[in-house]
Write a protein that holds these residues in place. Structure first.
Motif, short mmCIF file in Angstrom:
data_model
loop_
_atom_site.label_atom_id
_atom_site.label_comp_id
_atom_site.label_asym_id
_atom_site.label_seq_id
_atom_site.Cartn_x
_atom_site.Cartn_y
_atom_site.Cartn_z
N ILE A 26 3.08 4.57 8.05
CA ILE A 26 3.22 5.27 6.99
C ILE A 26 4.15 6.44 7.24
O ILE A 26 3.54 7.29 7.84
CB ILE A 26 2.07 5.44 5.98
CG1 ILE A 26 1.50 4.10 5.53
CG2 ILE A 26 2.78 5.93 4.75
CD1 ILE A 26 -0.08 4.28 4.83
N ARG B 204 -2.68 5.87 -1.69
CA ARG B 204 -4.11 6.13 -1.95
C ARG B 204 -4.72 6.35 -0.25
O ARG B 204 -5.41 6.90 0.09
CB ARG B 204 -4.78 4.85 -2.34
CG ARG B 204 -4.70 5.11 -3.77
CD ARG B 204 -5.14 3.80 -4.57
NE ARG B 204 -6.44 3.29 -4.15
CZ ARG B 204 -6.70 1.85 -4.05
NH1 ARG B 204 -5.70 0.94 -4.10
NH2 ARG B 204 -7.90 1.65 -3.51
N ALA B 205 -4.01 5.69 0.57
CA ALA B 205 -4.40 5.69 1.96
C ALA B 205 -3.92 7.24 2.57
O ALA B 205 -4.81 7.71 3.10
CB ALA B 205 -3.64 4.67 2.87
N LYS C 272 -0.78 1.57 -2.54
CA LYS C 272 -2.16 1.48 -1.58
C LYS C 272 -1.69 2.49 -0.52
O LYS C 272 -2.68 3.46 0.02
CB LYS C 272 -2.28 0.09 -1.19
CG LYS C 272 -2.82 -0.75 -2.18
CD LYS C 272 -2.80 -2.40 -1.57
CE LYS C 272 -3.23 -3.18 -2.52
NZ LYS C 272 -3.30 -4.64 -2.30
N ALA C 273 -0.42 2.62 -0.05
CA ALA C 273 -0.25 3.60 1.09
C ALA C 273 -0.58 5.01 0.41
O ALA C 273 -0.81 6.12 1.34
CB ALA C 273 1.41 3.31 1.34
N ILE D 217 1.86 -2.15 -2.35
CA ILE D 217 1.66 -1.84 -1.10
C ILE D 217 2.19 -0.20 -0.91
O ILE D 217 1.18 0.42 -0.04
CB ILE D 217 2.43 -2.44 0.07
CG1 ILE D 217 1.80 -2.18 1.62
CG2 ILE D 217 3.93 -2.42 -0.01
CD1 ILE D 217 0.30 -2.58 1.79
#
Lengths: 291, 240
Positions: free
Chosen positions: A183, A169-170, A166-167, A163
């Motif tokens: 985030i 990349r977010a 992914k954060a 996660i």
């Protein structure tokens, strides 16, 4: 012509190094929007700290190398936490200039600590060349390529399976949306510097047994890594890998087949041509995923 | 549940919000209706800590949450569904939804998060069909569903929806509001800011009218829907 395999193997080795450095540039750029010139110093300090721990403190490699990588990662994280985050101006140009200033400072510091002589680190395992068809490869080349491949696979898993990855990349994709889902952007920026430090140090260490290392080794390697990132498509992991490998191959094929004096010229002319035809780099940022 | 008291917001010299007072009670759907530039988005952004307020207080369950950073506000269960569907266009639909539960990953069992994911998929079956698709390739309506779904992944107590009808065809708008009304069953209190006055008033319990940064009217939504002034200003009806 019969040496072509030799040039390709050498190209893959330097290319792997460029790719690791390029990913370091990209990860930090995606979180912050800046070009972090300190990346050069992460490379230098990786190699030079290993010299200190291995040659001077006589630690074995399996302690000296992780210890150096950890030190540089901490240094990179502290640099973000103390210098970048506290900058009054959040202007990208100002922040980039801060990284240039810091880079010059740390280069000077390295000169004070280690002097200007280059150091040779021994290869990780033996120096006995391995014959592959009509090419000769030293074991360290295999170490470089192998460690780079494993690092890239681990990074890919981190960015796609955790996660936190992914954060990251977010944040690269849409900072406002990342903030909205809760985030903590500062944390992600910090983490991106730690990863940048990790990758720079790793690259600086694994190449040292081949090229020697010195207080200013990071500058040229950093520049090439930066060029590789642009060549492949700045900000993308796939682009960094392709750009790095391509630049490494161009340099070595150019040096071997044309003239070693023109090795940098050939590589950079191709770089400029690619950018001229496709400004977003080979993979073109618009379509690929950023890390 | 949520109270905004005497809130003022300034962007440099320009004052975007003047002395705003609103309240959202448990299980309520409250609409804030106003035209472009009236300060609707500023209000939501101030509640979620994206914009700092100049004066006033925001109280959630008797706790002062004024000017806290957004990640702290999210911890309280106050979730924004942003205008213009700020989704992660380069990530997959499922990754978008997982990131909605970002803070839950640190303290909750993963299975619970996947339970919520299944709930979202049954609420929006289209998202399940497209879960491995890159979110930027979804249609406008689907992206709005994704933005709402992502908000729900956080198990919010309050959801702040910014212009959920923006850029959507009337039929899709109706669908989106049907979903919003169903959220009440999940014990989510909802604040909607909307330009589309008709849709917002028809689908809410109470409403505030906001004009150039000030609340000018406040009543039950059905009363406002029948109010002549409102009909003239927002619903395009002429006075007889």
């Amino acid at each position: 012509m019969k040496n072509i395999l030799q040039f390709i193997l050498s190209g893959l080795t330097t290319g792997s190094i460029y790719a690791l450095i390029a990913i370091g540039f990209s990860v930090i750029h995606n979180a912050t929007g800046i070009v972090n010139i300190m990346q050069c110093e992460f490379i230098t300090y990786g190699g030079m700290l290993t010299v200190t721990f291995y040659i001077f403190s006589k630690f074995p490699y399996f302690i000296a190398i992780p210890l150096s990588i950890i030190c540089v990662s901490i240094m990179a994280g502290l640099f973000e936490r103390v210098v970048i985050r506290n900058s009054k101006s959040k202007d990208i140009i100002i922040l980039i200039f801060i990284t240039i200033g810091a880079s010059i400072f740390f280069k000077g510091l390295a000169l004070l600590i280690w002097g200007s002589d280059p150091f040779m680190l021994p290869p990780f395992s033996g120096n006995q060349p391995i014959k592959i068809f009509n090419a000769v490869i030293i074991p360290q080349n295999l170490w470089v390529i192998g460690i780079s491949i494993i690092t890239v696979i681990l990074l890919h898993l981190f960015f796609h399976k955790t996660i936190t990855g992914k954060a990251m990349r977010a944040v690269a994709n849409n900072k406002k949306a990342a903030q909205i889902v809760g985030i903590n952007i500062n944390r992600i920026v910090f983490l991106s510097f730690v990863i940048g430090g990790f990758l720079g140090a790793l690259a600086g260490i694994i190449i040292a047994p081949i090229t020697t290392t010195s207080y200013d080794v990071g500058f040229m390697l950093g520049l090439k890594g930066f060029a590789a990132a642009i060549l492949g498509g700045y900000g993308s992991m796939g682009g960094s890998i392709i750009g790095g490998i391509l630049l490494g191959l161009l340099e070595n094929l150019g040096a071997g087949l044309i003239s070693s004096e023109y090795k940098d010229v050939i590589a950079f002319v191709v770089l400029i041509l690619v950018i001229y035809v496709k400004p977003s780099g080979i993979l073109g940022l618009a379509k690929v995923e950023r890390v | 549940m949520l109270k905004v008291k005497n809130l003022s917001v300034k962007y440099g010299e320009i004052q975007a919000l003047h002395d705003i007072n609103i309240e959202l009670k448990k299980n309520e759907i409250v609409a804030i209706v106003g035209n472009n530039g009236a300060g609707k988005t500023s209000l939501i952004n101030t509640i979620t800590g994206i914009v700092q307020c100049y004066d006033g207080e925001i109280i959630f369950n008797n706790e002062n949450i004024t000017n806290l950073p957004t990640d702290k506000i999210v911890k309280y269960g106050i979730i924004q569904v942003p205008e213009g569907r700020e989704i992660f266009s380069e990530l997959t639909v499922e990754e978008n939804l997982e990131l909605g539960a970002y803070q839950r990953f640190k303290k909750e069992d993963k299975n619970k998060i996947f339970e919520t994911l299944d709930e979202i998929y049954s609420l929006f079956p289209i998202l399940k069909n497209r879960k491995n698709q890159i979110a930027g390739t979804l249609s406008g309506g689907e992206q709005q569903m994704l933005a709402i779904g992502r908000g729900l992944m956080a198990k919010p107590k309050i959801m702040l929806l910014d212009e959920p009808s923006l850029g959507l065809a009337p039929l899709i708008v109706e669908e989106v509001f049907n979903v919003i009304k169903r959220l009440r069953e999940q014990e989510v209190s909802i604040l909607i800011v909307e330009q589309n006055a008709y849709a917002a008033l028809k689908n809410s319990d109470r409403a505030y009218i906001i004009e150039t940064g000030k609340i000018t009217m406040h009543d039950k939504s059905e009363n406002l829907l029948n109010n002549e002034k409102i009909q003239e200003a927002f619903l395009g009806k002429r006075r007889k």
